[in-house]
Design a protein around this motif. Structure first.
Motif, mmCIF file in Angstrom:
data_model
loop_
_atom_site.group_PDB
_atom_site.id
_atom_site.type_symbol
_atom_site.label_atom_id
_atom_site.label_comp_id
_atom_site.label_asym_id
_atom_site.label_seq_id
_atom_site.Cartn_x
_atom_site.Cartn_y
_atom_site.Cartn_z
ATOM 1 N N LEU A 31 0.841 -1.192 0.000
ATOM 2 C CA LEU A 31 0.000 0.000 0.000
ATOM 3 C C LEU A 31 0.876 1.242 0.000
ATOM 4 O O LEU A 31 2.030 1.213 0.420
ATOM 5 N N THR A 32 0.315 2.349 -0.441
ATOM 6 C CA THR A 32 1.021 3.621 -0.423
ATOM 7 C C THR A 32 0.359 4.544 0.596
ATOM 8 O O THR A 32 -0.783 4.310 1.023
ATOM 9 N N ALA A 33 1.068 5.593 0.978
ATOM 10 C CA ALA A 33 0.531 6.527 1.961
ATOM 11 C C ALA A 33 -0.753 7.186 1.479
ATOM 12 O O ALA A 33 -1.635 7.516 2.292
ATOM 13 N N GLU A 34 -0.891 7.352 0.162
ATOM 14 C CA GLU A 34 -2.078 8.012 -0.386
ATOM 15 C C GLU A 34 -3.317 7.131 -0.323
ATOM 16 O O GLU A 34 -4.446 7.638 -0.379
ATOM 17 N N THR A 35 -3.131 5.815 -0.201
ATOM 18 C CA THR A 35 -4.281 4.899 -0.206
ATOM 19 C C THR A 35 -4.698 4.458 1.190
ATOM 20 O O THR A 35 -5.626 3.662 1.333
ATOM 21 N N VAL A 36 -4.025 4.993 2.215
ATOM 22 C CA VAL A 36 -4.269 4.535 3.589
ATOM 23 C C VAL A 36 -4.596 5.723 4.484
ATOM 24 O O VAL A 36 -3.989 6.798 4.374
ATOM 25 N N TYR A 37 -5.554 5.524 5.369
ATOM 26 C CA TYR A 37 -5.901 6.506 6.400
ATOM 27 C C TYR A 37 -5.610 5.885 7.762
ATOM 28 O O TYR A 37 -6.095 4.792 8.060
ATOM 29 N N CYS A 38 -4.808 6.553 8.595
ATOM 30 C CA CYS A 38 -4.411 6.026 9.902
ATOM 31 C C CYS A 38 -5.036 6.834 11.027
ATOM 32 O O CYS A 38 -5.289 8.038 10.880
ATOM 33 N N PHE A 39 -5.268 6.192 12.145
ATOM 34 C CA PHE A 39 -5.742 6.884 13.338
ATOM 35 C C PHE A 39 -5.274 6.125 14.571
ATOM 36 O O PHE A 39 -5.029 4.921 14.528
ATOM 37 N N ARG A 40 -5.126 6.864 15.658
ATOM 38 C CA ARG A 40 -4.756 6.263 16.947
ATOM 39 C C ARG A 40 -6.023 6.046 17.763
ATOM 40 O O ARG A 40 -6.941 6.865 17.748
ATOM 41 N N VAL A 41 -6.051 4.952 18.496
ATOM 42 C CA VAL A 41 -7.235 4.618 19.276
ATOM 43 C C VAL A 41 -6.831 4.159 20.664
ATOM 44 O O VAL A 41 -5.871 3.399 20.818
ATOM 45 N N ARG A 42 -7.523 4.654 21.653
ATOM 46 C CA ARG A 42 -7.318 4.238 23.040
ATOM 47 C C ARG A 42 -8.214 3.028 23.273
ATOM 48 O O ARG A 42 -9.436 3.154 23.362
ATOM 49 N N LEU A 43 -7.605 1.860 23.367
ATOM 50 C CA LEU A 43 -8.396 0.634 23.463
ATOM 51 C C LEU A 43 -8.987 0.430 24.849
ATOM 52 O O LEU A 43 -10.169 0.148 25.002
ATOM 53 N N CYS A 44 -8.154 0.523 25.889
ATOM 54 C CA CYS A 44 -8.623 0.265 27.245
ATOM 55 C C CYS A 44 -7.580 0.759 28.233
ATOM 56 O O CYS A 44 -6.476 1.148 27.842
ATOM 57 N N ASP A 45 -7.924 0.742 29.520
ATOM 58 C CA ASP A 45 -6.981 1.155 30.550
ATOM 59 C C ASP A 45 -7.240 0.344 31.813
ATOM 60 O O ASP A 45 -8.050 -0.585 31.806
ATOM 61 N N ASP A 46 -6.513 0.687 32.894
ATOM 62 C CA ASP A 46 -6.653 -0.067 34.137
ATOM 63 C C ASP A 46 -7.531 0.650 35.154
ATOM 64 O O ASP A 46 -7.486 0.359 36.346
ATOM 65 N N ARG A 47 -8.360 1.596 34.691
ATOM 66 C CA ARG A 47 -9.311 2.273 35.579
ATOM 67 C C ARG A 47 -10.586 1.430 35.733
ATOM 68 O O ARG A 47 -10.935 0.646 34.847
ATOM 69 N N PRO A 48 -11.322 1.621 36.822
ATOM 70 C CA PRO A 48 -12.624 0.948 36.955
ATOM 71 C C PRO A 48 -13.575 1.409 35.857
ATOM 72 O O PRO A 48 -13.576 2.585 35.480
#
Length: 302
Positions: A31-48
């Motif tokens: 794939l090339t940079a022009e064909t891909v969209y990236c994002f960061r995601v916070r999946l989970c944490d150790d809080r209640p």
């Protein structure tokens, strides 16, 4: 406790060369940079979370390994048609307040089909996420026992401390999903599989069962506790025999070996060590009482 309310998504856009290389590890066609969209995601944490559960901090690094390469879907619907993204990198991050969270980087293809999804992410509509995974252990935060085997219940307060089920021993990671209302306040987490199967057997019976099932579960829990006590006694006896017979292994090694065996194997090994101890040390009193002697202790007098 201060709870962060923001959603799970972070900065998005085209990948740099390092990220693109990681993405192409999952692509059959480069794939090339022009064909891909990236994002960061916070999946989970150790809080209640809202279910009065939390992930054990020590479990997050293993979860990071398991989530690499996993798919992103919508509403936890396990269908190929619902696959929209894929995780290509993960990282455990320590935050300013002392909490730890699992961050991931994911990508989608810039296709006509995904145009609305990318627009929703950019516009802040697709923001909350949840994960599906399997955890091997849930322990009570009050007493440390397996949750459901003690008298404590999630959400109840004991001496000023709210009871939580602490989830540990990650077994598998299935997916992350865009959802409307996540279980975790900061990112959103459902702990196992799909459709809420993260609850324990005790919670399931309490929510859907009958008084008869509750009584049966209490009896089973009591029997299980007896079984654990018997197992511990057997392991302790085996370790003591192994040390007395000088098998050449430390106590820690013997305990680890004993814990890895099933009940039948443990009994067989213990019986073998009992026989070896009897051969080495003998059994019974050194002096045997003479039948028919006058005094009860006469046979033992020297």
């Amino acid at each position: 406790m201060e709870i962060r309310k923001e959603g799970g998504l972070r900065g998005a856009g085209a990948p740099d060369e390092a990220r693109l290389a990681k993405i192409n590890a999952y692509a059959r066609t480069p794939l090339t940079a022009e064909t891909v969209y990236c994002f960061r995601v916070r999946l989970c944490d150790d809080r209640p979370d809202r279910d009065f559960e939390r992930f054990d901090t020590a479990a997050l690094p293993r979860m990071a390994e398991l989530f690499c390469g996993k798919t992103g879907i919508c509403d936890h619907q396990w269908s190929a048609d619902r696959q929209v993204a894929r995780i290509f990198d993960t990282q455990v991050v320590r935050e300013d307040d002392g909490a730890s969270c699992l961050m991931a980087e994911a990508y989608v293809l810039r296709t006509e089909r995904n145009a609305d999804l990318i627009a929703d992410i950019e516009g802040g509509i697709k923001k909350e996420v949840s994960v599906g995974c399997a955890m091997g252990q849930a322990r009570c935060s009050i007493c440390g026992e397996p949750y459901g085997t003690c008298a404590h219940r999630k959400g109840a307060v004991y001496d000023g401390e709210t009871c939580l089920a602490v989830l540990s021993e990650p077994l598998d990671a299935y997916e992350f999903s865009f959802v409307a209302v996540p279980a975790q306040r900061a990112a959103g987490v459902t702990k196992a599989g799909k459709e809420g199967y993260g609850m324990t057997l005790q919670d399931c019976v309490a929510k859907h069962g009958s008084p008869e099932l509750s009584d049966a579960l209490r009896r089973l829990s009591a029997e299980a506790e007896l079984g654990r006590a018997w197992r511990k006694q057997l392991e302790d006896g085996l370790v003591a025999l192994g040390l007395s017979l000088d098998l050449g292994a430390s106590e820690q090694t013997l305990r680890k070996a004993a814990a890895a065996l099933d009940d039948g194997q443990l009994q067989a090994w213990k019986a073998a060590l009992d026989r070896r101890a009897a051969e080495r040390y003998g059994g019974g009193p050194q002096l045997v009482r003479t039948q028919g002697s006058g005094k009860d202790d006469e046979a033992y007098l020297i």
